[in-house]
Design a protein around this motif. Sequence first.
Motif, mmCIF file in Angstrom:
data_model
loop_
_atom_site.group_PDB
_atom_site.id
_atom_site.type_symbol
_atom_site.label_atom_id
_atom_site.label_comp_id
_atom_site.label_asym_id
_atom_site.label_seq_id
_atom_site.Cartn_x
_atom_site.Cartn_y
_atom_site.Cartn_z
ATOM 1 N N PHE A 114 60.643 10.972 52.923
ATOM 2 C CA PHE A 114 61.515 11.883 53.667
ATOM 3 C C PHE A 114 61.028 11.921 55.115
ATOM 4 C CE2 PHE A 114 61.065 14.412 49.521
ATOM 5 C CZ PHE A 114 62.130 13.754 48.931
ATOM 6 N N PRO A 115 61.920 12.208 56.059
ATOM 7 C CA PRO A 115 61.488 12.330 57.457
ATOM 8 C C PRO A 115 60.773 13.656 57.683
ATOM 9 C CG PRO A 115 63.850 12.672 57.288
ATOM 10 C CD PRO A 115 63.360 12.369 55.905
ATOM 11 N N LYS A 116 59.724 13.858 56.946
ATOM 12 C CA LYS A 116 58.935 15.081 57.023
ATOM 13 C C LYS A 116 57.457 14.711 57.017
ATOM 14 C CE LYS A 116 62.106 18.051 54.324
ATOM 15 N NZ LYS A 116 62.383 19.168 55.187
ATOM 16 N N SER A 117 56.598 15.731 57.001
ATOM 17 C CA SER A 117 55.167 15.427 57.016
ATOM 18 C C SER A 117 54.740 14.809 55.686
ATOM 19 C CB SER A 117 54.368 16.704 57.257
ATOM 20 O OG SER A 117 54.435 17.521 56.099
ATOM 21 N N ILE A 118 53.578 14.194 55.717
ATOM 22 C CA ILE A 118 53.019 13.605 54.493
ATOM 23 C C ILE A 118 52.890 14.696 53.429
ATOM 24 C CG2 ILE A 118 50.901 12.571 53.546
ATOM 25 C CD1 ILE A 118 50.572 11.227 56.379
ATOM 26 N N TYR A 119 52.363 15.844 53.843
ATOM 27 C CA TYR A 119 52.186 16.964 52.918
ATOM 28 C C TYR A 119 53.520 17.366 52.295
ATOM 29 C CZ TYR A 119 50.743 21.519 51.099
ATOM 30 O OH TYR A 119 50.472 22.576 50.279
ATOM 31 N N ASN A 153 42.309 9.162 50.795
ATOM 32 C CA ASN A 153 41.329 8.945 51.866
ATOM 33 C C ASN A 153 41.975 8.538 53.190
ATOM 34 O OD1 ASN A 153 39.105 9.691 50.422
ATOM 35 N ND2 ASN A 153 38.771 7.628 49.585
ATOM 36 N N GLU A 154 43.079 7.837 53.095
ATOM 37 C CA GLU A 154 43.726 7.381 54.319
ATOM 38 C C GLU A 154 44.528 8.475 55.004
ATOM 39 O OE1 GLU A 154 45.508 3.231 53.368
ATOM 40 O OE2 GLU A 154 44.363 3.927 51.619
ATOM 41 N N VAL A 155 44.923 9.513 54.278
ATOM 42 C CA VAL A 155 45.828 10.510 54.892
ATOM 43 C C VAL A 155 45.254 11.932 54.929
ATOM 44 C CG1 VAL A 155 47.892 9.206 54.249
ATOM 45 C CG2 VAL A 155 47.054 11.005 52.714
ATOM 46 N N LYS A 156 44.068 12.124 54.343
ATOM 47 C CA LYS A 156 43.603 13.509 54.206
ATOM 48 C C LYS A 156 43.410 14.225 55.543
ATOM 49 C CE LYS A 156 38.620 12.686 53.553
ATOM 50 N NZ LYS A 156 38.391 11.253 53.361
ATOM 51 N N ASP A 157 43.176 13.453 56.615
ATOM 52 C CA ASP A 157 42.991 14.094 57.915
ATOM 53 C C ASP A 157 44.273 14.143 58.739
ATOM 54 O OD1 ASP A 157 40.281 14.391 57.339
ATOM 55 O OD2 ASP A 157 39.881 12.327 57.987
ATOM 56 N N ARG A 158 45.361 13.674 58.170
ATOM 57 C CA ARG A 158 46.616 13.670 58.940
ATOM 58 C C ARG A 158 47.793 14.112 58.075
ATOM 59 N NH1 ARG A 158 47.300 7.071 59.339
ATOM 60 N NH2 ARG A 158 49.416 7.600 59.986
ATOM 61 N N LEU A 159 47.533 15.064 57.198
ATOM 62 C CA LEU A 159 48.560 15.492 56.231
ATOM 63 C C LEU A 159 49.816 16.023 56.896
ATOM 64 C CD1 LEU A 159 46.395 17.270 53.485
ATOM 65 C CD2 LEU A 159 47.596 15.077 53.325
ATOM 66 N N HIS A 160 49.696 16.474 58.151
ATOM 67 C CA HIS A 160 50.874 17.075 58.772
ATOM 68 C C HIS A 160 51.561 16.159 59.762
ATOM 69 C CE1 HIS A 160 50.253 20.589 56.410
ATOM 70 N NE2 HIS A 160 48.954 20.485 56.682
ATOM 71 N N GLU A 161 51.139 14.876 59.718
ATOM 72 C CA GLU A 161 51.877 13.877 60.500
ATOM 73 C C GLU A 161 53.042 13.351 59.659
ATOM 74 O OE1 GLU A 161 49.228 10.814 61.945
ATOM 75 O OE2 GLU A 161 47.736 12.331 62.499
ATOM 76 N N ALA A 162 53.986 12.695 60.331
ATOM 77 C CA ALA A 162 55.186 12.228 59.628
ATOM 78 C C ALA A 162 54.867 11.130 58.613
ATOM 79 C CB ALA A 162 56.209 11.711 60.636
ATOM 80 N N GLY A 163 55.475 11.224 57.434
ATOM 81 C CA GLY A 163 55.296 10.207 56.404
ATOM 82 C C GLY A 163 55.833 8.858 56.848
ATOM 83 N N GLY A 165 55.486 7.578 59.606
ATOM 84 C CA GLY A 165 54.561 6.921 60.527
ATOM 85 C C GLY A 165 53.500 6.103 59.811
ATOM 86 N N LEU A 166 53.539 6.062 58.494
ATOM 87 C CA LEU A 166 52.550 5.289 57.735
ATOM 88 C C LEU A 166 52.969 3.826 57.648
ATOM 89 C CD1 LEU A 166 52.056 7.831 54.802
ATOM 90 C CD2 LEU A 166 50.407 7.329 56.609
ATOM 91 N N SER A 167 52.006 2.968 57.321
ATOM 92 C CA SER A 167 52.339 1.551 57.122
ATOM 93 C C SER A 167 53.186 1.406 55.856
ATOM 94 C CB SER A 167 51.061 0.727 56.974
ATOM 95 O OG SER A 167 50.537 0.873 55.666
ATOM 96 N N GLY A 168 53.803 0.233 55.682
ATOM 97 C CA GLY A 168 54.687 0.012 54.530
ATOM 98 C C GLY A 168 53.988 0.283 53.205
#
Lengths: 269, 234
Positions: A114-119, A153-163, A165-168
């Motif tokens: 979704f165009p929302k945060s990772i969390y 481990n890859e996202v725990k410090d950026r949970l509130h960034e957009a999903g 924005g992650l790699s494929g």
Amino acid sequence: MLTDVAMEQKLAPTQDQHMIKIQGQEVCVHYGEKQALFSVNLDVRENQVTALIGPSGCGKSTFLRCLNRMNDTIDSARVSGTITLDGENIYDKAIDVVELRARVGMVFQKPNPFPKSIYENVAYGPRIHGLAKKKADLDEIVETSLKKAAIWNEVKDRLHEAGTGLSGGQQQRLCIARAIAVSPEVILMDEPCSALDPIATARVEELIDELRQNYTIVIVTHSMQQAARVSQRTAMFHLGYLVEEGDTDKMFTNPDDKRTQDYITGRFG
Amino acid sequence: MGNHTVTSFDEELGAIDRLIRDMGDLAETMVDASIRALLDSDAALSQRTISDDAIMDARQRELDDRAITLIAKRQPMAQDLRAVVGAIRMAGDLERIGDLAKNIAKRVNAVGEAPTPRSLSHGIEAMSGLVLTQIRGVVDKYVSRQAGDLKALRAADEQIDIQYTAVFRELLTYMMEDPRNITACTHLLFCAKNLERIGDHVTNIAENAYYVMTGEQLPPNRPKLDETSMTAPA
Ligand SMILES: Nc1ncnc2c1ncn2[C@@H]1O[C@H](COP(=O)(O)OP(=O)(O)OP(=O)(O)O)[C@@H](O)[C@H]1O
Ligand SMILES: [Mg+2]
């Protein structure tokens, strides 16, 4: 209310003592004029991993989408035949599709966060289904789901960034986390590892093995080795037909159908 | 069976098949030579068989290498997987046949300078004839993928066992007739026992070849017909 016959079907153990979770009978799918699936009869057994294999365009994704009525979202798609979940016809008018999709979750071939945060991607489902009473419970679900999907481990410090924005490969694992967060009974996975590196693939395979204890899994994969590793049952599709279905061990050592043999040994076309 | 989309895959499988053929031919040559060397007291022939065994071992190592590389590279499935695993096992049996032939060849000097008397040798010759036919047969049927014939071939091992029992009785009788025969006859007995074991390896190869071709196991083996454990001299 189940009829007696449906009840019997639900309770009838298959030969190896696994109940039938989903039963597809005479399933046909048309996209407009074009028929994509022809009278497919396939049972999915509870607490087993069923792999769907076959050449590109043979109808694997189409069949998978029938199992949680995702084809309803495609205008030209028409589904006929019967599909039951625990003996209940999922195409019955009384069925709540949203609830069905919570019970039968899906990881798509193309990652679609979704165009929302990772969390939020992970928390959304548990929240709308009321699975968490407190914020702390929700945090807990988000963390365990991301850990199981081998991406914590890859996202725990950026949970509130957009999903988005992650790699494929990271997006794909985020979608796996999202699918398991609502604890579905059945998880449909359409090539979940196609964009993953070998480490993440191994973690997802480990997860599948773990999930099988409590859930039922149907996975589409183009990797014969993956199908052989993760599944107990394998179904081979070709040109819209189910050509062979059976124990994975047998399918990959001594399949009956020539088309299966040619496909899994790399002799196709 | 059609060809693989990747042609080098077919070439790699073909190379493994050729090694089985080569090892089969070599096994036949070695068994034949070892028996002739023993019966004719031919030291040169014996030496050649002993050095052939090194070639056999090298072939087996080459086959192992190729099979393992193929598995790593191609991750073969179904009949391809059976073919590779089956080849590794068949090569193991062929290598053991080579060892047994070498063991026969090594007895040449022990039997004595003079050729073995006809009276003592004809039973062994008949037995080695049967064994050679079996080795040739199993390799031919494997290479030409004739699964149907393998059942009969495996059953034919019984003839070798019957012949072994007969040779055993005969040699025992000679030893009792004249104690000077004991040394030669003892070596011939070991030689007969080796031939009988070579027959068993051929049986294993037949079973593996059948599995490679059909994906099914041959029905369980017939009871073993070795009566020598209860045989008294005739
Ligand atoms: N939305 C759609 N509209 C029209 N035709 C479709 C649609 N989705 C799939 N098809 C057609 O249905 C057939 C089966 O497609 P499907 O996506 O199920 O194949 P697949 O086995 O999943 O292939 P792949 O391995 O490439 O994902 C194909 O011929 C495809 O072109
Ligand atoms: Mg697909």
